[in-house]
Design an enzyme around this catalytic site. Structure first.
Site, PDB file in Angstrom:
ATOM      1  CG  PHE B 428      -1.776   1.165   1.428  1.00  0.00           C
ATOM      2  CD1 PHE B 428      -2.865   1.387   0.607  1.00  0.00           C
ATOM      3  CD2 PHE B 428      -1.523   2.057   2.453  1.00  0.00           C
ATOM      4  CE1 PHE B 428      -3.681   2.479   0.808  1.00  0.00           C
ATOM      5  CE2 PHE B 428      -2.329   3.154   2.651  1.00  0.00           C
ATOM      6  CZ  PHE B 428      -3.417   3.372   1.822  1.00  0.00           C
ATOM      7  CB  SER B 461       5.859  -0.061   2.646  1.00  0.00           C
ATOM      8  OG  SER B 461       5.171  -0.899   1.779  1.00  0.00           O
ATOM      9  CB  ALA B 462      10.109  -2.760  -0.015  1.00  0.00           C
ATOM     10  CE1 TYR B 464       4.523  -8.975  -3.128  1.00  0.00           C
ATOM     11  CE2 TYR B 464       3.318  -6.996  -3.727  1.00  0.00           C
ATOM     12  CZ  TYR B 464       3.423  -8.151  -2.962  1.00  0.00           C
ATOM     13  OH  TYR B 464       2.468  -8.466  -2.052  1.00  0.00           O
ATOM     14  N   PRO B 465       9.205  -5.605  -6.690  1.00  0.00           N
ATOM     15  CG  PRO B 465       9.178  -4.280  -8.619  1.00  0.00           C
ATOM     16  CD  PRO B 465       8.356  -4.649  -7.428  1.00  0.00           C
ATOM     17  CB  ALA B 466      11.986  -3.132  -3.392  1.00  0.00           C
ATOM     18  NE  ARG B 467       6.919  -6.230  -0.250  1.00  0.00           N
ATOM     19  CZ  ARG B 467       5.694  -6.340   0.246  1.00  0.00           C
ATOM     20  NH1 ARG B 467       5.153  -7.537   0.398  1.00  0.00           N
ATOM     21  NH2 ARG B 467       5.007  -5.276   0.577  1.00  0.00           N
ATOM     22  CD  GLU B 522      -4.618  -6.843   6.846  1.00  0.00           C
ATOM     23  OE1 GLU B 522      -3.777  -6.013   7.238  1.00  0.00           O
ATOM     24  OE2 GLU B 522      -4.642  -8.019   7.188  1.00  0.00           O
TER      25      GLU B 522
END
Lengths: 207, 1164
Positions: B428, B461-462, B464-467, B522
């Protein structure tokens, strides 16, 4: 505020007055016994009686904290005696001033504080004149405040659990008692008496 | 002039070298002719009061202080004159500032090169040289060596100014730019000063950092008053933010940081112009590009102007920086207040810089950090993500207020066929930001306060590419950067978050009326009225709509309960949805690592791993019992349920707010108690606002502190709290509050309880619990009124009294047949008054029976009730339905009736207790009892009494005053009487009772007790004690009565002496005290001496009796009286054989009772 006063159980106010009185009385005893130079005390008026107050903060603090610590227990009526004990270097007591206390737990009505104070005042008046009853203490003696409980206090909050077992020895013989003053009233009975080692019985044997 | 003198007098107390005369106000264009550096001694002397006296005598200066002002002015004149001639600055390059512009050095002690050489450098390169130390004019202290005392007390020595080695000057000249002085610090100090800088450090602008090596864009004339710094202010731009990084020791700041910093500067300047200026100077001089004036300088001007110019500056920059990264644009979008707020957030980045520039710390100390910022708390929370999430719920509730009530009565989600959708936005915090920046779409992006690659700010928060690189929430930026060097870090945009969250929930509410908000991004939806398949469809629609509305993706999990839905979402992510039908739950869980289950954290995971449990499938192998044994019943139960996919939580249960609080654990450093209290005030304000926001008030106020552990070093996280002890104190107040003043008062009080050094505080939290609804508390008076309290109680009583009645009755019935076999006795014992008493009982009276439950009415002290004011009485009476007055009437009129009922009830009690307690012994007794009913009864009463002495005691007490039918209620023996209570009774009453006891029963009773209860020795002894006690009571009877019994006895005696004593009783005023009688006796004693001849044993023993009884009477309470009496008696003994004999006879008794009571002998 007034409400709260009223709601207080009489034991609470008795204990409050009593603790204050004990502080003054114990200081007076210490003064009378001449443990410290008289310069260490200053004259004060308490309950309209001339009393003496310790100048030295540590002395004042000791008496104050010792007696103050008893307050909750006095409220509950578990304090049997408060003893001002003078003893020599061998920890052998020479003279004990005993305040024997009985705070009635069943007493429910309000305490007339002025009446109580008036009664307690007589102790302070009587104390100086009873000096002749007490013994002259040797120069190098020490003293302490000891409290005797009717029952062992149950697990108390750590704050109040600061009592130290006393090191002083007991007399072999039952002591000689010299009453000084007794107060017997409804909520509070108190007696002040002196205890001395009973040498009367030992001396004949020695001789 | 006189003003100056007073100033120097003041300052001499602070530092021996401070000469704070404001000569720069007078003239700034002075020159220095005299080149000799003054010795320290003279400088010191310049401030001493005594010398100011002596000097004022001769010179035309009023005092030494004014002399020094004049001298300094001259020195400046000379210096300036010299500078114009010796300066090597080529005037052609007017845009460039001289190398040492703004630098003003003070040389302390021996240096290489010498102070003269340094001075000449200053002359040449546009710096200044101060002969006398002044906090306001000196910017750097140059020295090679410092004595220990100065190192130890560096703060008072340097007054927060940098203390650098002379090589700094040389190197700067060689490099032809002003080098950062940090590496040139005195080594002695570097070690010393590893302390963390204070928060305010950050508000102090290193603002120019992002602006180096840029072109001059604007010239501004500033500060006309302070010609010293009269300069052209140049706003600069950095085409690339990365430039800053290339320069050693200068922290990298993005533009927005800088701007935030500026905004902050305004505040700082407003507060304390001088120190702010100082800091500005520092920051400026720390810059390598010394020739460039930094924006910060702009604010040196006038405090009031500064904020405006800050905004100007921002405007300028935003216009003129097309090439600056987009972040800048982002920053400008945010409102001014926000930007200023972010200042302290971006501070995190400076972490790196600050430890290496320790001298900032001392300087900022003067302003007291955390806390130098008046809006610290406010800003802190403005920029806290957690705060955003935490308070989001309130906003949500306000926005969708209809919600909680409607859903509360919802149903359990476990019910069959339930379907729950869990919707969760995908990363988010990142996606909201990058939705407007498509170029970042596929790049690794993380959200953080700051993007200093070496900082210890945490990634929140990160995407998905960062994850994929391993960048996770919670790691430090520097770690993230090392994992993924091209990670783009974006700041928060809380407004956008709020907006998206609102859109998100609007969509959810459109589709479902049972929404449970978990967080801003959420939620759970209960769609049980549709099937699971339909639910899946709804989920996809929702996701689609969310994407369309917000541009952010969401994932959804669909399952039969909350737990499974949430687990399904895990699988669904990112941007997908997943259905777990009930039949697949088991299979799904089989391989699920236990960590995935909610409620299983590191600790629990570790514990389970030790049991070699990795997956839910393995967890399922373990029995519930052993789980509960290992982890406690609650956790064990949870594990057992979760591993089976069982979750009884239902959607939509809105948890009530249990507490509201605010906690700050970052950047908290205090110097004085005052700081802490100021901080607390702010915190209270925040908490109060939150309370009001939630519409609740609380009664318990808890202050939590984080205290640095003794051995704890500085935390890794910059300005974090590190290794701390958590302490807390709480206080509960009677009335719920959300009032700032109350909170402040109490929190200050609580703070006092901690008794710790404020310097060790690393975090403060204030929490209010025991919540009450704000509008409910307004009705508080009503609720707490006597009436409502009583009515609820009496309601209870009403309810309770009936069953208790029945129970009593039941037990009575039960008790009788059960009590023993001698049924023949029963009818007799319950004949006459007893039966009457039993049948006459009203409910209220029945309650007197004191069996297990006691209805309130009997708890009431009738004496008190009677003396109540009429209005209160009538209120209470009404509550009792008039029974109270009835009872009272009965009390007054029908004493015997009541007493009957008392006996009746005690009888019944007796039966019950014998039945309940020990059937065996009692039966034995009763078998024997048959022979003698009376004795048996007594015996049973003893039994009963020992079981509940107090009950009987009070019963007896009640019966005491009822004289009417003594024999009815005192058929039992004295042993039944509670001696302690008896003793407390008034003497007359005591005597009455004793007399009313049939005399012949006393010995009998003791006999029977002894004979008949041999199996219960304890009881027998008890009875014996009581009997003895009773005897002593009886023995005291001589002193009972008014006048005491003995007086009558003595009066009628034919002994003269005794007659006299009786006479004295009246003479002494009938007080009843023996001592007064004896005292009176003294006066008559000589005349009665003759009477002492006819001493009969009888007379002496009667005197001894009264003496002994007097001892008994007084020994416990009044030994003084006894003492006096016996002292008097002893005096009599010398004169009277009569008294001597009596005295000798009583003395042993006296001593015995003394040693019994006091463990000693009376000293007579």
């Amino acid at each position: 505020m007034e409400r709260r006063r009223e709601n207080q159980s009489p034991q609470v106010s008795i204990a409050r007055i009593l603790v204050e009185f004990l502080e003054v009385a114990i200081t007076s005893i210490v003064f009378l016994k001449g443990i410290y130079p008289s310069d260490a005390f200053e004259r004060r008026r308490y309950m309209n009686v001339v009393v003496h107050r310790a100048r030295h903060p540590q002395l004042r603090d000791y008496i104050h904290s010792a007696v103050k610590g008893l307050q909750p227990f006095i409220e509950k009526g578990v304090v049997d005696r408060v003893v001002v004990m003078f003893f020599n270097n061998d920890n052998i007591p020479l003279e004990r001033f005993v305040f024997s206390l009985t705070v009635s737990q069943s007493y429910k009505s309000n305490v007339e504080e002025t009446d109580l104070e008036f009664s307690l005042r007589s102790f302070l008046v009587k104390l100086p004149v009873s000096e002749s009853l007490s013994k002259v203490l040797p120069r190098d003696c020490r003293w302490e405040i000891t409290a005797y409980f009717c029952t062992l206090p149950q697990a108390t909050p750590s704050k109040e659990d600061l009592w130290i077992p006393t090191d002083t020895k007991q007399w072999d013989q039952p002591p000689l008692i010299t009453p000084i003053k007794s107060l017997s009233s409804e909520p509070l009975s108190m007696q002040l008496y002196l205890e001395h080692a009973n040498i009367l019985k030992t001396t004949p044997r020695g001789n | 002039m006189s003003f100056n003198s007073s100033r120097s007098a003041n300052s001499c107390g602070k530092s021996k070298r401070s000469n704070d005369s404001n000569s720069n106000n007078i003239n700034n264009n002075k020159k220095l002719r005299k080149s000799n550096q003054k010795t320290l001694g003279m400088a010191w002397g310049s401030n001493s009061l005594s010398s100011s006296k002596s000097s004022s005598r001769k010179s035309n200066f009023t005092d030494f202080g004014s002399y020094m002002v004049e001298k300094n002015r001259k020195l400046h004149d000379q210096f300036d004159a010299e500078a114009t001639t010796s300066s090597i600055i080529d005037s052609s390059n007017s845009g460039n500032k001289p190398l040492f512009h703004g630098v003003s050095i003070f040389v302390d002690g021996f240096t290489v090169p010498s102070s003269q050489e340094l001075r000449s450098y200053m002359l040449k390169y546009g710096g200044r040289f101060e002969n006398y130390f002044s906090r306001s004019r000196v910017t750097h202290i140059i020295c090679s060596n410092l004595p220990d005392s100065k190192v130890k007390n560096i703060r008072s020595f340097s007054r927060g100014l940098p203390v650098v080695k002379p090589t700094w000057v040389l190197d700067s000249v060689a490099a032809n730019k002003l080098l950062n002085w940090v590496p040139y610090q005195l080594e002695q100090l570097v070690n010393n000063m590893q302390k963390q800088p204070k928060l305010s450090t950050f508000f102090v602008p290193k603002t120019n950092l992002g602006l180096q090596e840029a072109k001059t864009l604007a010239n501004r004339h500033l500060n006309p008053e302070e010609g010293c710094f009269l300069e052209n202010a140049n706003s600069q731009e950095s085409p690339s933010c990365e430039v800053g990084e290339s320069i050693e020791y200068s922290p990298e700041f993005k533009e927005e940081t800088c701007i935030y910093g500026l905004a902050k500067v305004c505040e700082v300047i407003k507060e304390e112009p001088i120190s702010a200026e100082q800091n500005l100077l520092e920051s400026m001089t720390a810059e390598p590009s010394c020739s460039n004036l930094n924006v910060g300088e702009a604010f040196k001007s006038s405090p009031c102007k500064s904020s405006a110019s800050a905004n100007d500056c921002l405007g300028d920059r935003s216009e003129k920086s097309p090439s600056s990264p987009q972040i800048v644009g982002e920053a400008f979008k945010s409102s001014p207040c926000k930007s200023s707020a972010s200042a302290n957030d971006c501070l995190g980045d400076r972490s790196k810089k600050s430890p290496s520039s320790p001298q900032i710390a001392p300087s900022s100390n003067q302003r007291n950090s955390t806390l130098g910022d008046p809006n610290f708390v406010e800003n802190y929370f403005k920029n806290s993500r957690l705060h955003f999430i935490g308070t989001w719920r309130n906003r949500y509730r306000k926005r969708f207020p209809s919600l909680p009530g409607g859903v509360k009565d919802g149903y359990s989600a476990v019910s069959h066929g339930a379907s729950v959708i869990h919707v969760d936005m995908d990363c988010f915090f990142v996606s909201v930001i990058i939705r407007s920046r498509p170029e970042l779409q596929d790049k690794p992006v993380a959200v953080c306060h700051s993007d200093n690659p070496r900082g210890t700010a945490e990634i929140s928060s990160a995407n998905y590419p960062a994850r994929d690189y391993g960048v996770r929430a919670g790691i430090f930026v520097r770690d993230a950067k090392s994992l993924c060097p091209h990670l783009v870090i974006v700041p928060y945009n809380f407004e956008a978050y709020e907006l998206v969250a609102d859109q998100f929930y609007q969509i959810l509410h459109k589709h479902c009326n049972k929404v449970q908000a978990v967080s801003c991004d959420e939620a759970f939806l209960d769609v049980s009225d549709q099937g699971l398949e339909d639910a899946e469809h709804i989920a996809s629609v929702i996701r689609q709509e969310i994407y369309e509305a917000t541009g952010c993706t969401a994932s959804a999990g669909v399952a039969g309960n909350v737990l499974m839905a949430r687990l399904a979402t895990r699988t669904a992510k990112p941007n997908g949805q997943f259905l777990i039908p009930p039949e697949k739950v088991e299979g799904f869980l089989d391989e699920l690592p236990i960590k995935a289950l909610p409620g299983i954290g590191h600790v629990l995971e570790d514990k389970l791993k030790r049991l070699s449990i990795q997956t839910c499938g393995q967890l399922r192998m373990i029995s519930k019992v052993s789980l509960q044994k290992d982890f406690g019943s609650k956790t064990g139960n949870m594990l057992w349920n979760y591993s089976r996919g069982i979750d009884s939580r239902s959607v939509g249960v809105v948890q009530e707010t249990k507490s509201v609080g605010a906690e700050v654990n970052w950047g908290v450093r205090f110097n004085t108690l005052q700081d802490t209290q100021n901080f607390l005030v702010k915190l209270c304000h925040e908490v109060s606002l939150r309370l009001q926001g939630c519409g609740v008030q609380g009664r318990t106020i808890t202050l939590k502190l984080k205290k640095k552990r003794k051995d704890a070093g500085e935390p890794t996280k910059y300005m974090g709290f590190g290794d701390c002890e958590n302490l807390s104190h709480a206080m509960t107040i009677p009335i719920a509050t959300d009032d700032v003043d109350v909170l402040q008062r109490i929190s200050k009080q609580l703070l006092g309880y901690f008794r710790l050094d404020v310097k060790e505080i690393r975090g403060i939290g204030l929490q209010v619990s025991k919540m009450e609804n704000a509008d409910m508390t307004s009705q508080g008076h009503e609720r707490r009124s006597l009436r409502s309290w009583l009515s609820s109680a009496s309601g209870n009583m009403e309810e309770r009294s009936h069953p208790s009645m029945e129970m009593t009755g039941g037990s009575t019935k039960h008790g009788y047949p059960n009590s023993d076999g001698d049924s023949s006795r029963l009818p007799k014992s319950s004949t006459g008054p007893l039966t009457r008493g039993h049948t006459n009982q009203t409910p209220a009276e029945a309650s007197l029976s004191r069996v297990s439950t006691l209805p309130q009415i009997c708890d009431l002290d009738m004496g008190v009730i009677e003396s109540l004011p009429p209005d209160i009485f009538s209120e209470i009476n009404a509550l009792y339905g008039g029974k109270l007055s009835e009872v009272l009437k009965k009390n007054d009129d029908n004493d015997d009736k009541l007493s009957d009922s008392v006996i009746g009830s005690s009888r019944r009690l007796e039966g019950e207790i014998t039945k309940g307690k020990e059937p065996l012994p009692s039966e034995k007794i009763h078998v024997e009892e048959i022979t003698s009913k009376n004795k048996g009864k007594e015996c049973r009463f003893q039994d009963y009494q020992s079981a509940s002495t107090s009950a009987v005691g009070s019963l007896n007490l009640r019966t005491g005053p009822m004289g009417g039918d003594k024999y009815e209620f005192m058929p039992t023996s004295l042993s039944q009487v509670d001696i302690s209570i008896l003793q407390q009774l008034p003497k007359e009453l005591k005597l009455d009772i004793l007399e009313s006891l049939p005399a012949h029963r006393r010995p009998e009773c003791s006999d029977s007790a002894l004979v008949k209860c041999p199996h219960d020795k304890v009881k027998v002894e008890k009875v014996k004690d009581q009997l003895e006690g009773a005897e002593s009571v009886l023995r005291r009877s001589l002193w009972s009565g008014h006048p005491p019994e003995w007086v009558d006895k003595f009066e009628v005696s034919n002994n003269l002496m005794l007659n006299r004593i009786a006479e004295m009783y009246y003479k002494s005023g009938s007080t009843g005290s023996l001592s007064s009688i004896l005292q009176c006796l003294i006066s008559v004693l000589p005349f009665s001496l003759d009477a002492s001849n006819d001493v009969s044993d009888n007379v002496i023993s009667s005197l001894c009796d009264i003496l002994q009884q007097y001892i008994d009477l007084k020994i416990k309470s009044d030994m003084e009286e006894i003492y006096i009496c016996f002292r008097l008696l002893r005096r009599f003994t010398t004169k009277s054989i009569f008294f001597l004999q009596a005295y000798d006879r009583v003395l042993p008794y006296l001593q015995a009772s003394f040693s019994e009571n006091y463990g000693g002998n009376l000293n007579i």
